[in-house]
Design a protein around this motif. Structure first.
Motif, PDB file in Angstrom:
ATOM      1  N   VAL A  84       0.862  -1.185   0.000  1.00  0.00           N
ATOM      2  CA  VAL A  84       0.000   0.000   0.000  1.00  0.00           C
ATOM      3  C   VAL A  84       0.893   1.228   0.000  1.00  0.00           C
ATOM      4  O   VAL A  84       1.221   1.788   1.050  1.00  0.00           O
ATOM      5  CB  VAL A  84      -0.936   0.006   1.226  1.00  0.00           C
ATOM      6  CG1 VAL A  84      -1.918   1.179   1.159  1.00  0.00           C
ATOM      7  CG2 VAL A  84      -1.709  -1.298   1.303  1.00  0.00           C
ATOM      8  N   SER A  85       1.330   1.621  -1.181  1.00  0.00           N
ATOM      9  CA  SER A  85       2.266   2.729  -1.248  1.00  0.00           C
ATOM     10  C   SER A  85       2.236   3.383  -2.617  1.00  0.00           C
ATOM     11  O   SER A  85       2.020   2.711  -3.624  1.00  0.00           O
ATOM     12  CB  SER A  85       3.674   2.196  -0.979  1.00  0.00           C
ATOM     13  OG  SER A  85       4.590   3.249  -1.043  1.00  0.00           O
ATOM     14  N   VAL A  86       2.436   4.679  -2.628  1.00  0.00           N
ATOM     15  CA  VAL A  86       2.601   5.351  -3.917  1.00  0.00           C
ATOM     16  C   VAL A  86       4.082   5.659  -4.131  1.00  0.00           C
ATOM     17  O   VAL A  86       4.484   6.162  -5.159  1.00  0.00           O
ATOM     18  CB  VAL A  86       1.777   6.660  -4.006  1.00  0.00           C
ATOM     19  CG1 VAL A  86       0.300   6.358  -3.973  1.00  0.00           C
ATOM     20  CG2 VAL A  86       2.160   7.640  -2.906  1.00  0.00           C
ATOM     21  N   ILE A  87       4.884   5.315  -3.127  1.00  0.00           N
ATOM     22  CA  ILE A  87       6.323   5.624  -3.209  1.00  0.00           C
ATOM     23  C   ILE A  87       7.100   4.342  -3.484  1.00  0.00           C
ATOM     24  O   ILE A  87       6.805   3.301  -2.891  1.00  0.00           O
ATOM     25  CB  ILE A  87       6.799   6.242  -1.873  1.00  0.00           C
ATOM     26  CG1 ILE A  87       6.028   7.540  -1.620  1.00  0.00           C
ATOM     27  CG2 ILE A  87       8.297   6.503  -1.873  1.00  0.00           C
ATOM     28  CD1 ILE A  87       6.043   7.973  -0.179  1.00  0.00           C
ATOM     29  N   TYR A  88       8.043   4.415  -4.372  1.00  0.00           N
ATOM     30  CA  TYR A  88       8.900   3.254  -4.598  1.00  0.00           C
ATOM     31  C   TYR A  88      10.348   3.708  -4.688  1.00  0.00           C
ATOM     32  O   TYR A  88      10.623   4.883  -4.933  1.00  0.00           O
ATOM     33  CB  TYR A  88       8.493   2.507  -5.877  1.00  0.00           C
ATOM     34  CG  TYR A  88       8.462   3.378  -7.113  1.00  0.00           C
ATOM     35  CD1 TYR A  88       7.296   4.028  -7.499  1.00  0.00           C
ATOM     36  CD2 TYR A  88       9.604   3.553  -7.882  1.00  0.00           C
ATOM     37  CE1 TYR A  88       7.272   4.836  -8.622  1.00  0.00           C
ATOM     38  CE2 TYR A  88       9.578   4.359  -9.009  1.00  0.00           C
ATOM     39  CZ  TYR A  88       8.413   5.001  -9.373  1.00  0.00           C
ATOM     40  OH  TYR A  88       8.397   5.808 -10.472  1.00  0.00           O
ATOM     41  N   LYS A  89      11.248   2.730  -4.435  1.00  0.00           N
ATOM     42  CA  LYS A  89      12.676   3.105  -4.431  1.00  0.00           C
ATOM     43  C   LYS A  89      13.240   3.090  -5.841  1.00  0.00           C
ATOM     44  O   LYS A  89      13.822   4.043  -6.300  1.00  0.00           O
ATOM     45  CB  LYS A  89      13.456   2.143  -3.543  1.00  0.00           C
ATOM     46  CG  LYS A  89      13.196   2.383  -2.060  1.00  0.00           C
ATOM     47  CD  LYS A  89      14.059   1.473  -1.199  1.00  0.00           C
ATOM     48  CE  LYS A  89      13.509   1.443   0.217  1.00  0.00           C
ATOM     49  NZ  LYS A  89      13.455   0.114   0.793  1.00  0.00           N
ATOM     50  N   LYS A  90      13.051   1.955  -6.536  1.00  0.00           N
ATOM     51  CA  LYS A  90      13.668   1.834  -7.868  1.00  0.00           C
ATOM     52  C   LYS A  90      12.675   1.426  -8.940  1.00  0.00           C
ATOM     53  O   LYS A  90      12.597   2.030  -9.984  1.00  0.00           O
ATOM     54  CB  LYS A  90      14.767   0.751  -7.822  1.00  0.00           C
ATOM     55  CG  LYS A  90      16.069   1.231  -7.270  1.00  0.00           C
ATOM     56  CD  LYS A  90      17.129   0.155  -7.493  1.00  0.00           C
ATOM     57  CE  LYS A  90      18.416   0.546  -6.770  1.00  0.00           C
ATOM     58  NZ  LYS A  90      19.148  -0.628  -6.336  1.00  0.00           N
ATOM     59  N   ASP A  91      11.890   0.376  -8.639  1.00  0.00           N
ATOM     60  CA  ASP A  91      11.090  -0.224  -9.694  1.00  0.00           C
ATOM     61  C   ASP A  91       9.646  -0.460  -9.223  1.00  0.00           C
ATOM     62  O   ASP A  91       9.401  -1.352  -8.411  1.00  0.00           O
ATOM     63  CB  ASP A  91      11.740  -1.563 -10.100  1.00  0.00           C
ATOM     64  CG  ASP A  91      10.921  -2.277 -11.171  1.00  0.00           C
ATOM     65  OD1 ASP A  91      10.085  -1.614 -11.836  1.00  0.00           O
ATOM     66  OD2 ASP A  91      11.104  -3.495 -11.334  1.00  0.00           O
ATOM     67  N   PRO A  92       8.686   0.363  -9.718  1.00  0.00           N
ATOM     68  CA  PRO A  92       7.299   0.231  -9.256  1.00  0.00           C
ATOM     69  C   PRO A  92       6.691  -1.132  -9.571  1.00  0.00           C
ATOM     70  O   PRO A  92       5.815  -1.607  -8.854  1.00  0.00           O
ATOM     71  CB  PRO A  92       6.572   1.347  -9.997  1.00  0.00           C
ATOM     72  CG  PRO A  92       7.438   1.703 -11.154  1.00  0.00           C
ATOM     73  CD  PRO A  92       8.844   1.412 -10.742  1.00  0.00           C
ATOM     74  N   GLN A  93       7.167  -1.767 -10.644  1.00  0.00           N
ATOM     75  CA  GLN A  93       6.615  -3.073 -11.009  1.00  0.00           C
ATOM     76  C   GLN A  93       6.902  -4.098  -9.911  1.00  0.00           C
ATOM     77  O   GLN A  93       5.993  -4.767  -9.418  1.00  0.00           O
ATOM     78  CB  GLN A  93       7.222  -3.527 -12.348  1.00  0.00           C
ATOM     79  CG  GLN A  93       6.716  -4.876 -12.853  1.00  0.00           C
ATOM     80  CD  GLN A  93       5.237  -4.845 -13.278  1.00  0.00           C
ATOM     81  OE1 GLN A  93       4.789  -3.865 -13.867  1.00  0.00           O
ATOM     82  NE2 GLN A  93       4.502  -5.905 -12.965  1.00  0.00           N
ATOM     83  N   THR A  94       8.160  -4.206  -9.521  1.00  0.00           N
ATOM     84  CA  THR A  94       8.494  -5.226  -8.519  1.00  0.00           C
ATOM     85  C   THR A  94       8.094  -4.801  -7.111  1.00  0.00           C
ATOM     86  O   THR A  94       7.763  -5.641  -6.276  1.00  0.00           O
ATOM     87  CB  THR A  94      10.010  -5.555  -8.525  1.00  0.00           C
ATOM     88  OG1 THR A  94      10.727  -4.320  -8.442  1.00  0.00           O
ATOM     89  CG2 THR A  94      10.407  -6.304  -9.770  1.00  0.00           C
ATOM     90  N   GLU A  95       8.089  -3.485  -6.854  1.00  0.00           N
ATOM     91  CA  GLU A  95       7.812  -3.042  -5.479  1.00  0.00           C
ATOM     92  C   GLU A  95       6.310  -2.898  -5.189  1.00  0.00           C
ATOM     93  O   GLU A  95       5.876  -3.091  -4.067  1.00  0.00           O
ATOM     94  CB  GLU A  95       8.515  -1.709  -5.202  1.00  0.00           C
ATOM     95  CG  GLU A  95      10.025  -1.851  -5.163  1.00  0.00           C
ATOM     96  CD  GLU A  95      10.736  -0.506  -5.152  1.00  0.00           C
ATOM     97  OE1 GLU A  95      10.287   0.406  -4.460  1.00  0.00           O
ATOM     98  OE2 GLU A  95      11.748  -0.377  -5.879  1.00  0.00           O
TER      99      GLU A  95
END
Ligand SMILES: NC(=O)c1ccc[n+]([C@@H]2O[C@H](COP(=O)([O-])OP(=O)(O)OC[C@H]3O[C@@H](n4cnc5c(N)ncnc54)[C@H](OP(=O)(O)O)[C@@H]3O)[C@@H](O)[C@H]2O)c1
Length: 308
Positions: A84-95
């Motif tokens: 449950v997040s709109v923030i990702y570190k590197k890759d929105p697909q995997t995260e």
């Protein structure tokens, strides 16, 4: 049957799932909750009935086969966990997207392989309902769109999996959930409310709001009612961000909530609202008020010192 009272809840330490675990324990269920290794779980062990009827097991959504042994022996599964997040570190697909989509399929495959699971209730989101509207020419799309994408794909895959595999799968799609926080720190979704209460001027226009206990109740009704099937929207109140700001600044004058003139609305809800008629008419859910949602939420945040 003995195992009819044994159920699994994924993501058990989260905001919604913790409350669902509380309600299930109150109803006499034996609950097998799944958590991630580093998660804080002390609030779950404090729940009445936990020492006798709660088990916690470690499982990550994207580890294939991680849920196989866990759901075996359970009669029902509440699949609540999601990134449950709109923030990702590197890759929105995997995260973000993979935990929603592949994670859901991973849990459902475990249910299919089990010899005991009879019904699965998956938590979706009105984000998956809103997507149908498409986007207007002036909408600004940003990285937050990965989460509704994940929820949309996850819900669609869950319902198709159910049909293709003869598994009884039901989805519940809540709007913004507001209520008492059981854990000691704010989770991603409650952090959004905390920001509003602390005077942040950027407000996401959620469009609809629902009490945490009503969402847990919707999951229970969907699980126990033999006639329940398909998707259920779960949203008590339709309201614009401006209307909510007006309500909140009047009801909680001691909090530094931004005024209606000050707030900047992010993603205006360009639709009339959500309808939970199916949930109300078919399953008999009666919603709590907006006042109760925010009174319960704010009292718990205050007790935990999260509003200072
Ligand atoms: N809150 C709302 O307003 C709202 C509205 C509509 C729908 N929903 C849906 O309701 C459900 C619960 O949301 P919530 O607000 O309670 O959020 P939450 O407090 O963040 O709970 C989500 C739980 O899922 C776990 N999780 C995330 N990624 C995982 C992974 N890869 N493997 C295993 N567990 C993982 C989280 O663990 P970590 O803490 O370790 O990340 C957390 O315990 C979600 O399906 C969400 O999409 C929520």
């Amino acid at each position: 049957m003995e195992n009819e009272k044994k159920v699994c809840v994924t993501g058990a330490a989260g905001f919604l799932a913790s409350w669902l675990v509380k309600r299930l324990l109150e109803e006499g269920y034996h609950v097998v909750g799944t958590v991630r290794e580093s998660e804080e779980t002390s609030h779950l062990w404090k729940l009445p009935g936990a020492s006798e009827r709660l088990e916690l097991k470690s499982a990550d959504l994207v580890t294939e086969g991680a849920f196989d042994d866990i759901v075996q022996g359970c009669h029902g599964v509440f699949h609540v966990a999601a990134a449950v997040s709109v923030i990702y570190k590197k890759d929105p697909q995997t995260e973000i997207v993979d935990p929603c989509l592949l994670g859901t399929l991973n849990v459902l495959n475990a249910c299919k392989r089990s010899t005991t699971v009879k019904r699965v209730v998956c938590t979706s989101s009105v984000g998956a309902v809103r997507v149908r509207d498409g986007f207007k020419p002036n909408d600004v799309l940003d990285e937050s769109m990965w989460y509704p994408l994940g929820k949309t794909l996850g819900e669609q895959a869950a319902l198709e999996f159910g049909k293709d595999n003869g598994l009884d799968v039901i989805t519940i799609s809540p709007s913004l959930i507001v209520g008492e926080l059981l854990s000691s720190s704010a989770t991603t979704s409650t952090a959004d409310i905390v920001r509003m209460l602390k005077g942040d001027k950027r407000w996401f226009d959620h469009g609809g709001y629902v009490h945490l206990d009503d969402v847990a109740q919707a999951h229970l009704l969907a699980y126990t009612n033999p006639n329940a099937s398909g998707r259920y929207v779960c949203s008590a109140i339709n309201m614009s961000a401006i209307e909510l700001a007006s309500f909140m600044s009047k009801r909680y004058p001691k909090l530094p909530i931004a005024s209606t003139d000050e707030i900047e609305v992010v993603f205006p809800a360009n639709f009339k609202g959500f309808s939970s008629r199916k949930l109300q008419d078919d399953l008999g859910l009666q919603f709590k008020s907006l006042e109760q949602m925010f009174d319960d939420c704010i009292a718990s945040l205050d007790r935990k010192g999260l509003l200072t």
